[in-house]
Design a protein around this motif. Sequence first.
Motif, short mmCIF file in Angstrom:
data_model
loop_
_atom_site.label_atom_id
_atom_site.label_comp_id
_atom_site.label_asym_id
_atom_site.label_seq_id
_atom_site.Cartn_x
_atom_site.Cartn_y
_atom_site.Cartn_z
N ASP A 185 0.86 -1.19 0.00
CA ASP A 185 0.00 0.00 0.00
C ASP A 185 0.90 1.24 0.00
O ASP A 185 1.56 1.53 0.99
CB ASP A 185 -0.90 -0.01 1.24
CG ASP A 185 -1.84 1.19 1.29
OD1 ASP A 185 -1.77 2.05 0.39
OD2 ASP A 185 -2.63 1.26 2.24
N ARG A 186 0.91 1.95 -1.12
CA ARG A 186 1.76 3.14 -1.25
C ARG A 186 1.01 4.43 -0.96
O ARG A 186 1.49 5.51 -1.27
CB ARG A 186 2.40 3.16 -2.64
CG ARG A 186 3.38 2.01 -2.85
CD ARG A 186 3.94 1.96 -4.26
NE ARG A 186 5.01 0.97 -4.35
CZ ARG A 186 4.83 -0.34 -4.53
NH1 ARG A 186 3.59 -0.80 -4.65
NH2 ARG A 186 5.85 -1.17 -4.58
N GLY A 187 -0.15 4.31 -0.36
CA GLY A 187 -0.86 5.49 0.10
C GLY A 187 -2.03 5.89 -0.77
O GLY A 187 -2.20 5.41 -1.89
N PRO A 188 -2.86 6.81 -0.25
CA PRO A 188 -4.10 7.21 -0.92
C PRO A 188 -3.84 8.19 -2.06
O PRO A 188 -2.71 8.65 -2.28
CB PRO A 188 -4.88 7.89 0.20
CG PRO A 188 -3.82 8.47 1.08
CD PRO A 188 -2.70 7.47 1.06
N LEU A 189 -4.90 8.50 -2.77
CA LEU A 189 -4.83 9.54 -3.79
C LEU A 189 -4.44 10.86 -3.13
O LEU A 189 -4.95 11.19 -2.05
CB LEU A 189 -6.18 9.73 -4.48
CG LEU A 189 -6.66 8.65 -5.44
CD1 LEU A 189 -8.06 9.00 -5.92
CD2 LEU A 189 -5.72 8.50 -6.63
N PRO A 190 -3.57 11.65 -3.76
CA PRO A 190 -3.26 12.98 -3.21
C PRO A 190 -4.42 13.94 -3.44
O PRO A 190 -5.41 13.61 -4.10
CB PRO A 190 -2.03 13.39 -4.01
CG PRO A 190 -2.15 12.66 -5.31
CD PRO A 190 -2.82 11.35 -4.99
N VAL A 191 -4.30 15.11 -2.88
CA VAL A 191 -5.35 16.13 -3.04
C VAL A 191 -5.62 16.37 -4.52
O VAL A 191 -6.77 16.46 -4.96
CB VAL A 191 -4.95 17.44 -2.34
CG1 VAL A 191 -5.98 18.54 -2.63
CG2 VAL A 191 -4.82 17.21 -0.83
N ASP A 192 -4.56 16.47 -5.31
CA ASP A 192 -4.70 16.51 -6.77
C ASP A 192 -4.42 15.10 -7.28
O ASP A 192 -3.26 14.69 -7.36
CB ASP A 192 -3.72 17.50 -7.39
CG ASP A 192 -3.85 17.56 -8.91
OD1 ASP A 192 -4.69 16.81 -9.48
OD2 ASP A 192 -3.12 18.34 -9.54
N PRO A 193 -5.46 14.31 -7.59
CA PRO A 193 -5.23 12.92 -7.98
C PRO A 193 -4.35 12.76 -9.21
O PRO A 193 -3.76 11.71 -9.41
CB PRO A 193 -6.65 12.40 -8.24
CG PRO A 193 -7.54 13.29 -7.43
CD PRO A 193 -6.88 14.64 -7.50
N ARG A 194 -4.25 13.80 -10.03
CA ARG A 194 -3.37 13.70 -11.20
C ARG A 194 -1.91 13.57 -10.80
O ARG A 194 -1.08 13.13 -11.59
CB ARG A 194 -3.58 14.91 -12.11
CG ARG A 194 -4.92 14.92 -12.84
CD ARG A 194 -5.14 16.24 -13.55
NE ARG A 194 -5.33 17.33 -12.60
CZ ARG A 194 -5.30 18.61 -12.91
NH1 ARG A 194 -5.08 18.97 -14.15
NH2 ARG A 194 -5.50 19.52 -11.99
N ALA A 195 -1.60 13.93 -9.56
CA ALA A 195 -0.23 13.78 -9.07
C ALA A 195 0.00 12.39 -8.49
O ALA A 195 1.05 12.14 -7.90
CB ALA A 195 0.05 14.84 -8.00
N GLY A 196 -0.95 11.50 -8.68
CA GLY A 196 -0.84 10.15 -8.15
C GLY A 196 -0.04 9.23 -9.06
O GLY A 196 0.92 9.64 -9.70
N ARG A 197 -0.49 7.98 -9.17
CA ARG A 197 0.28 6.96 -9.89
C ARG A 197 -0.71 5.88 -10.35
O ARG A 197 -1.90 5.93 -10.01
CB ARG A 197 1.33 6.35 -8.97
CG ARG A 197 0.71 5.72 -7.74
CD ARG A 197 1.68 5.22 -6.71
NE ARG A 197 0.93 4.50 -5.67
CZ ARG A 197 0.40 5.07 -4.60
NH1 ARG A 197 0.55 6.37 -4.39
NH2 ARG A 197 -0.29 4.35 -3.73
N ASN A 198 -0.21 4.92 -11.09
CA ASN A 198 -0.97 3.72 -11.40
C ASN A 198 -0.18 2.53 -10.85
O ASN A 198 0.85 2.15 -11.39
CB ASN A 198 -1.18 3.57 -12.91
CG ASN A 198 -2.04 2.36 -13.25
OD1 ASN A 198 -2.26 1.47 -12.42
ND2 ASN A 198 -2.53 2.31 -14.48
#
Length: 266
Positions: A185-198
């Motif tokens: 588990d590498r953590g939740p979506l950030p406030v701006d989900p576009r800064a996340g990952r797949n």
Amino acid sequence: MVTEIAKAKLNLALHVRARRPDGYHELETLFAFVADGDVVQVEPSEADSFTITGPFGALLSGEGDNLVTRAASAFRERFGGGAHAITLDKRLPVASGIGGGSADAAATLRALGVLHGVAVDEMFDIADRLGSDVPACLFGRSAIGRGRGEQLEPVAGLPGMPVLLVNPGVGVSTAEVFRRWDGVDRGPLPVDPRAGRNDLEPPARAIAPVIDDVLEALAASQGAGLVRMSGSGATCFALFEDVASRDAAVEALAGRGWWMLASYLT
């Protein structure tokens, strides 16, 4: 006859949080939708029929039962409406991480709803039983998905943003990609989900290394912003700052022999 576009689905971010006791995975994802996709046509008929056409139709021929026919059967069991002739123009690659059968099923439900006066809000329970992505595809607008992806929270989205979808012509098994997820588990979506990952990119790339080539080519395209794989792959996408940059990327990649769809987010 009612015609519905089964819009291609993108996961702008996809965080896998945990394996669940029921065999599914706990997800947090940002769904977005493209203006183009498969096309579903539905009309009342004396007897049920299902016809598949389009450039990727041959890959589904002979199935007999798929999510489209299951959606139609579930609608009739719940709301009635009699027999229908359904035609699916299969324009999107199969098993490619962009909604595919889920989007087709959702488009079928929407078309049947128009024919028989059933609101979309009344069909989400059917969509949920058909598959994890079907509720999001039925909703058809940008949303954060949680749970299996069926718990939807609408977000503003990026309507009109130019996008290029690229598939290298390989099918990737969703089940196999999830099986190879490392369980971290590498953590939740950030406030701006576009800064996340797949989180499914690493296992998908291990199965189909050509995904690396697609991502590298898109990232090198002038004007490309967010570049990522969608879903469990193998389709990748790039968001562009303007149409001219997107179309220049199409021209630059034309010789690769890859499937491409130049469109925009809705």
